[in-house]
Structures are given as C-alpha cells and as structure tokens.
Design an enzyme around this catalytic site. Structure first.
Site, PDB file in Angstrom:
ATOM      1  N   LYS A  37      -0.933   6.250 -38.874  1.00  0.00           N
ATOM      2  CA  LYS A  37       0.013   6.270 -37.952  1.00  0.00           C
ATOM      3  C   LYS A  37       1.217   6.269 -38.388  1.00  0.00           C
ATOM      4  CE  LYS A  37       1.058   2.903 -34.711  1.00  0.00           C
ATOM      5  NZ  LYS A  37       2.080   0.989 -33.574  1.00  0.00           N
ATOM      6  N   GLU A  92      -1.963   9.796 -34.445  1.00  0.00           N
ATOM      7  CA  GLU A  92      -1.634   7.667 -34.581  1.00  0.00           C
ATOM      8  C   GLU A  92      -3.179   7.690 -35.075  1.00  0.00           C
ATOM      9  OE1 GLU A  92      -2.391   6.809 -29.873  1.00  0.00           O
ATOM     10  OE2 GLU A  92      -1.145   9.161 -29.501  1.00  0.00           O
ATOM     11  N   ASP A 134      10.988   9.089 -20.917  1.00  0.00           N
ATOM     12  CA  ASP A 134      10.341   9.856 -22.207  1.00  0.00           C
ATOM     13  C   ASP A 134      10.685   8.744 -23.374  1.00  0.00           C
ATOM     14  OD1 ASP A 134       9.723  11.261 -25.313  1.00  0.00           O
ATOM     15  OD2 ASP A 134       9.782  12.873 -23.863  1.00  0.00           O
ATOM     16  N   HIS A 135       9.559   7.909 -23.386  1.00  0.00           N
ATOM     17  CA  HIS A 135      10.292   6.376 -24.700  1.00  0.00           C
ATOM     18  C   HIS A 135      10.868   7.242 -25.890  1.00  0.00           C
ATOM     19  CE1 HIS A 135       6.113   6.871 -25.129  1.00  0.00           C
ATOM     20  NE2 HIS A 135       6.201   6.031 -26.152  1.00  0.00           N
ATOM     21  N   HIS A 143       7.114  14.558 -26.082  1.00  0.00           N
ATOM     22  CA  HIS A 143       8.005  13.719 -27.437  1.00  0.00           C
ATOM     23  C   HIS A 143       8.174  14.927 -28.195  1.00  0.00           C
ATOM     24  CE1 HIS A 143       6.445  10.763 -25.036  1.00  0.00           C
ATOM     25  NE2 HIS A 143       5.339  10.586 -24.979  1.00  0.00           N
ATOM     26  N   ASP A 170       0.720  -1.057  -0.011  1.00  0.00           N
ATOM     27  CA  ASP A 170       0.068   0.088  -0.053  1.00  0.00           C
ATOM     28  C   ASP A 170       0.742   1.346  -0.064  1.00  0.00           C
ATOM     29  OD1 ASP A 170      -1.838   2.243   0.743  1.00  0.00           O
ATOM     30  OD2 ASP A 170      -2.421   0.880   2.340  1.00  0.00           O
ATOM     31  N   VAL A 171       0.406   2.241  -1.072  1.00  0.00           N
ATOM     32  CA  VAL A 171       1.923   2.788  -0.580  1.00  0.00           C
ATOM     33  C   VAL A 171       1.737   4.044  -0.582  1.00  0.00           C
ATOM     34  CG1 VAL A 171       2.243   3.479  -3.515  1.00  0.00           C
ATOM     35  CG2 VAL A 171       0.286   4.432  -2.466  1.00  0.00           C
TER      36      VAL A 171
HETATM   37  P1  NAD Z   1      -2.126   0.878 -14.648  1.00  0.00           P
HETATM   38  O1  NAD Z   1      -3.227   1.104 -14.065  1.00  0.00           O
HETATM   39  O2  NAD Z   1      -2.066  -0.009 -16.171  1.00  0.00           O
HETATM   40  O3  NAD Z   1      -1.114   0.180 -13.387  1.00  0.00           O
HETATM   41  C1  NAD Z   1      -1.154   0.924 -12.018  1.00  0.00           C
HETATM   42  C2  NAD Z   1      -0.406   0.030 -11.386  1.00  0.00           C
HETATM   43  O4  NAD Z   1       0.003   0.483 -10.104  1.00  0.00           O
HETATM   44  C3  NAD Z   1      -0.796  -1.813 -10.835  1.00  0.00           C
HETATM   45  O5  NAD Z   1       0.259  -2.306 -10.667  1.00  0.00           O
HETATM   46  C4  NAD Z   1      -2.021  -1.472  -9.601  1.00  0.00           C
HETATM   47  O6  NAD Z   1      -1.494  -2.523  -8.890  1.00  0.00           O
HETATM   48  C5  NAD Z   1      -0.604   0.164  -8.989  1.00  0.00           C
HETATM   49  N1  NAD Z   1      -1.308   0.475  -8.255  1.00  0.00           N
HETATM   50  C6  NAD Z   1      -2.021   1.727  -8.135  1.00  0.00           C
HETATM   51  N2  NAD Z   1      -3.094   2.331  -6.901  1.00  0.00           N
HETATM   52  C7  NAD Z   1      -1.516   1.901  -5.990  1.00  0.00           C
HETATM   53  C8  NAD Z   1      -1.927   1.763  -4.741  1.00  0.00           C
HETATM   54  N3  NAD Z   1      -2.674   2.564  -4.276  1.00  0.00           N
HETATM   55  N4  NAD Z   1      -0.732   0.960  -3.896  1.00  0.00           N
HETATM   56  C9  NAD Z   1       0.146  -0.070  -4.369  1.00  0.00           C
HETATM   57  N5  NAD Z   1      -0.145   0.060  -5.487  1.00  0.00           N
HETATM   58  C10 NAD Z   1      -1.167   0.477  -6.672  1.00  0.00           C
HETATM   59  O7  NAD Z   1      -1.123   1.555 -15.272  1.00  0.00           O
HETATM   60  P2  NAD Z   1      -0.056   2.312 -16.470  1.00  0.00           P
HETATM   61  O8  NAD Z   1      -0.851   2.534 -17.945  1.00  0.00           O
HETATM   62  O9  NAD Z   1       0.808   0.655 -16.993  1.00  0.00           O
HETATM   63  O10 NAD Z   1       0.979   3.342 -16.394  1.00  0.00           O
HETATM   64  C11 NAD Z   1       1.429   3.550 -15.623  1.00  0.00           C
HETATM   65  C12 NAD Z   1       2.171   4.828 -15.207  1.00  0.00           C
HETATM   66  O11 NAD Z   1       3.322   5.224 -16.738  1.00  0.00           O
HETATM   67  C13 NAD Z   1       1.577   6.238 -15.461  1.00  0.00           C
HETATM   68  O12 NAD Z   1       2.216   6.638 -15.085  1.00  0.00           O
HETATM   69  C14 NAD Z   1       1.701   6.189 -16.943  1.00  0.00           C
HETATM   70  O13 NAD Z   1       0.869   7.570 -17.651  1.00  0.00           O
HETATM   71  C15 NAD Z   1       3.017   5.602 -16.974  1.00  0.00           C
HETATM   72  N6  NAD Z   1       2.380   5.016 -18.476  1.00  0.00           N
HETATM   73  C16 NAD Z   1       1.970   4.404 -19.067  1.00  0.00           C
HETATM   74  C17 NAD Z   1       2.290   3.944 -20.671  1.00  0.00           C
HETATM   75  C18 NAD Z   1       1.457   2.843 -21.322  1.00  0.00           C
HETATM   76  O14 NAD Z   1       2.005   1.962 -22.083  1.00  0.00           O
HETATM   77  N7  NAD Z   1       0.674   1.903 -20.088  1.00  0.00           N
HETATM   78  C19 NAD Z   1       3.144   4.574 -21.244  1.00  0.00           C
HETATM   79  C20 NAD Z   1       3.979   5.371 -21.039  1.00  0.00           C
HETATM   80  C21 NAD Z   1       3.867   5.943 -19.865  1.00  0.00           C
END
Ligand code: NAD
Length: 500
Positions: free
Chosen positions: A348, A219, A180-181, A243, A88-89
């Site tokens: 895209k 996109e 920044d991927h 980006h 839990d964060v």
């Molecule tokens: P997601 O919602 O799929 O995953 C969130 C994760 O956080 C899960 O593992 C969940 O268990 C955990 N989590 C949430 N609340 C929590 C809590 N209170 N305590 C502990 N764990 C908790 O999100 P995602 O798509 O994987 O994105 C994560 C980050 O990466 C975000 O900042 C998003 O903007 C960034 N991001 C994602 C992508 C992508 O392709 N998915 C691309 C670029 C950036």
C-alpha cells in the site's frame, strides 16, 4: 483552545449515517473543534433515511469519533452542536421540515445564514438534492451557501456535464466544492512548495533535466464490499480521472502568478489542455489494464476479482491501470509521465518518482560502468516525506560511486484517506478557500481524456483477464510499457523514506 476567524456556519450532512461521515467527517470536525479551528458558532444537521432521534445521532457521532481517534475530550460539548433529521431525498415535505430546522438553528446559534451542504451520498442523488435545496428555500439566506460534493462526479464526460448542469441550476461554480481528498493530503499540497520554493528544483523542472516521472498509487486491499460499485467504475474512473490526474497537474503546472485559487486552478487547467489525447491505436500503445486473480498477500491466500461478491464471473472491469501521459508543451515535450494504480498489489503506497537525466559521461570506475540517476521521491502515503537520491564516493581507495539518500520524513498520519485530508478540506470550505477542490474545467478535461481510454476498453474484451496475481505489482505489460522507452518502474520497497 484557540479562538478562530473561521466564519460561523450550519453544516448539513446528507448521508449522515453512512460510512464516509462516520470514518472521516465526524473525526475531522472533532479535530477542528478541539484545535479551535471551527467557529464556536456552528451547528451540524445530520440528514439520512433512518428514523433516528437527536440522541441516537449524538451517540453515533460520539462513537465514530472515539473509534477513529481513540479519544473524546470535550465530546459532550462537541456533540451538543449536532442535530438529526430523518429524510427522504425526493420528498419536498422533508426539505421544508429541514428548512424549518435550519432556520431555527440559524437563530439559536447566530449563524448569519451561512450554510454548507455536504453530499456524502450516492451520486445518483446529487442532482435531486440540489434541486430541492433551491426549490424548497434552503439556499435562500443572507449568508454564504456552499455545496460540497463527493466523488464520483459523473461516470464519463456526458454524465458529468448533465450533473454539472443540474447542480448549476441551484449553485454557482464558486459555491461548488468538489472534493478530491488527495488534494487535502499534506505531501500532495507540498508538491507545489517543493517546486516553487526551492531554487534547487525549479530550474531543473523541465525536459532538459528530467527524463521521466512515475506516479504509483497501489493498494493491498481488493474491492471488499464495493463490488457492485466497482464493476461499473473500474480503476480508471475510480482513481485515474481524479486523484492520479490531479497529481500530474500539480507536478506539471507552470508557476502561478500568485497563490490564489483562480491562478492555481487556471495553471492546472492548462496542463489538462496540453495533455496529448489518444486515439484507439495510441490507447493500445500507451495504456495497460489489469485485473487481479487469486494470489497470496500479507493476509494469506486471497481470491481473484471475479470471485468477489457482486462481481460478474466474466467481468471485463480493470482493477489496475498503467499509462503513459504526454504533455505537449515546451516544458514537457518528450518527458513521459507514467502512472499506475491498482488493487491487491504488493504494497500500500503512493509515491512520485522524478527521475533526472543521466550526466553526460561517467568519470568513475564503477564495476559495470553504471551510475544511478538522481531521483527525487515524494512519499504521499502511508509515510510522508521526500528523499533525494544522489551519488557519493564509496569509502576506500578506489574512486567509485555509491548511491546515497537524503531524507526528510514528515511525522505522518498513518493510513489512506486519513481524517487529516478531510480535516483540511472541511476547514478550507468553511473559510471559503476552494483552491484544493476541483473546478469544473478540470473535471471536464480529465473526463474527456479518460473517456478515450474507457470507450476503447469497454468495446474490446480483454481476453487475458485476470492478468496479475494478487499481491504483485501488476501485469508484465506494465513493465513493458516503460521498457519500450528504456525505463523501468522504480521498485516501491527500495524507495522507502528512512524515518528520522
Ligand atoms: P453509505 O452507503 O455508507 O451511506 C449512504 C448514506 O446515504 C446513508 O446515510 C443513507 O442513510 C443515506 N441514504 C441513502 N439513500 C437515501 C435516501 N433515499 N434518502 C435519504 N438518505 C439516503 O455511503 P458512503 O460510503 O458514506 O459514501 C457516500 C458518498 O461518498 C458516495 O458518493 C461515495 O462514492 C463517496 N465516497 C465515500 C468514501 C468512503 O470512504 N466511504 C470515500 C470517497 C468518496
């Protein structure tokens, strides 16, 4: 498998059950492992809310790798390095348990106290996690401690500054790796090499020979299930601040004195400092926003943005941005950098077009007395390559010219946001190379630029939304933006690289 000089490390992934970890991080780590680019002494701790066992986590990683890459040689050995901690964060007890696990793995794998904390979680948790990492002793080791942080880094300059201040309580700037991927993409990294390793281009890379530069990142997809996030973000914050502006910086920067992280970053920062910052009138003049309505794409009929899930039916959020950037320095004065990015567009594609100035006069008997300008096209994705558009003699007796293309096609990795980019960036982070991550100064200056536009847009409703049909290249105002200067967007489909 090769041996590697990459230092040993413990990689702690917060958000280990999430989408990013599944689609990008595990496949990237697996690639590194298979290529022998990761130290044999490594351990991964997955941290997330779900109450999973180690075995469930290992299965999840195995499936993620298999789904992403379609292969699984040595997968059992790979996943044997993975461990899971439900968490839990905001609870200190959780972090103390994490610390105990990290210390134990540190001993058993011989990791020398090297730790990478990867925050693949919603941004509202970033500050809380970094506070706890320090307070609860996870950063207190003899090795290196690095923080990898996903976008978005703030929502505007003010929130980014707050977040940065909070993170800096626990990590110094040189320990922070802001992802920044795009900076991990092969052809984005190639921009510098094309410029600085070719006697052919660098002398021409200025306002004497270049008439304009166009960057398009389009996109085909809509917002999918990200409506709630996108409503607050929009294309400007989601794509331009990071980006698109990073690509502008790489195209416009001066040659660094050396290829070191500090020298490269400081040249990029100088570009952002030279960007002409717009007042409201100038925003109206130089930036165009769009929102997609219903339309027809390769997927058939699709709905408009306002009909998407979790989107306000009167939404003022832009799904498209086109803009003209001016860089006020000796090299670039008078050369417009046009950018455009959007969702539900015709194709895209991410491409950069460098358009050279016309030759002083046309000696040839072309029918309409016209001659195509020379173009250098850098194909970022999905295909990767470079095309140089030249003029040559049309075969036959008349001396007429015809455009020809010189192509270089990289063997590309298909798809936006491929594991390839994450793989490079993870590897860089393990080796302590922060060149392809964004420094705070870059983030700060790019937000300051973007805030001027978003402030104006948020305070004025766009009456004509939706203003482009899904499956098109955006609103007509984006064409007018270039037409005012006597230019047009080079059609993406005519620029395709021919595969060798
Ligand atoms: P997601 O919602 O799929 O995953 C969130 C994760 O956080 C899960 O593992 C969940 O268990 C955990 N989590 C949430 N609340 C929590 C809590 N209170 N305590 C502990 N764990 C908790 O999100 P995602 O798509 O994987 O994105 C994560 C980050 O990466 C975000 O900042 C998003 O903007 C960034 N991001 C994602 C992508 C992508 O392709 N998915 C691309 C670029 C950036």
């Amino acid at each position: 498998m090769n041996n590697t000089n990459t230092p040993s490390s413990l990689i702690m992934i917060f958000g280990a059950t999430g989408d990013l970890a599944k689609r990008k991080l595990y496949p990237s780590l697996y690639h590194l492992f298979r290529k022998g680019k990761i130290s044999k002494k490594f351990a991964v701790v997955g941290v997330a809310r779900r109450d999973w066992t180690n075995e469930q986590f290992k299965d999840h990683v195995e499936t993620s790798v298999h789904n992403a890459l379609g292969k699984n040689e040595d997968i059992k050995e790979f996943v044997s390095h993975f461990h899971y901690q439900s968490h839990d964060v905001s609870d200190s007890d959780s972090y103390r348990a994490l610390k105990d696990l990290a210390d134990e793995l540190d001993n058993s794998y011989g990791l020398n106290g090297n730790r990478i904390f990867y925050l693949a979680m919603a941004p509202e948790f970033f500050g809380t996690i970094t506070d706890h990492l320090k307070q609860d002793g996870l950063t207190n080791t003899d090795g290196f401690q690095r923080l990898v942080i996903e976008k978005p880094f703030g929502h505007d300059l003010e929130s980014a500054e707050e977040l940065n201040m909070q993170i800096r309580e626990s990590f110094s700037e040189d320990q922070i790796y802001r992802i920044d991927h795009y900076l991990g993409k092969e052809m984005v990294q190639n921009i510098e090499v094309i410029r600085f390793a070719n006697a052919l281009f660098e002398p021409l890379w200025n306002n004497r020979y270049i008439s304009n530069i166009q960057i398009t990142s389009s996109e085909e997809l809509g917002v999918e299930e990200r409506g709630r996030y996108y409503e607050k973000s929009g294309a400007l914050r989601d794509m331009v601040q990071n980006h698109m502006m990073q690509m502008v910086a790489l195209l416009a920067m001066e040659p660094p004195i050396k290829l070191t992280t500090d020298e490269i970053r400081s040249e990029k920062v100088r570009v952002f400092r030279s960007l002409h910052s717009y007042n409201e009138e100038e925003v109206k003049e130089n930036f165009v926003r769009g929102q997609y309505g219903p339309g027809v794409t390769v997927d058939g009929k699709v709905k408009g943005y306002r009909e998407e899930d979790n989107v306000d039916e009167q939404s003022n959020t832009e799904t498209y941005v086109a803009g003209k950037l001016s860089i006020d320095n000796f090299r670039w004065a008078g050369v417009p950098f046009y950018i455009r990015t959007g969702k539900r567009m015709e194709a895209k594609s991410t491409k950069i077009v460098i358009q050279f100035k016309d030759i002083p006069m046309n000696l040839y008997y072309n029918k309409d007395n016209s001659m195509s300008p020379n173009l250098l096209v850098i194909h970022i994705q999905p295909e990767e390559g470079i095309t140089l558009h030249l003029n040559a003699k049309k075969s036959g007796q008349n001396i007429e010219t015809t455009p020809v293309k010189l192509n270089f096609a990289n063997n590309s990795f298909d798809g936006m946001n491929t594991p390839e980019a994450y793989e490079k960036l993870l590897h860089d982070c393990m080796r302590g190379d922060a060149t392809n991550f964004t420094h705070w100064d870059e983030v700060k200056l790019s937000w300051a630029f973007v805030d001027k536009i978003s402030d104006y847009w948020e305070n004025t409703r766009e009456q004509h939304f939706p203003n482009y049909e899904a499956g098109t290249m955006g609103p007509k105002e984006a064409d007018q933006l270039l037409a005012k200067d006597g230019f047009f967007w080079w059609p993406v489909e005519n620029l395709d690289v021919d595969q060798c």
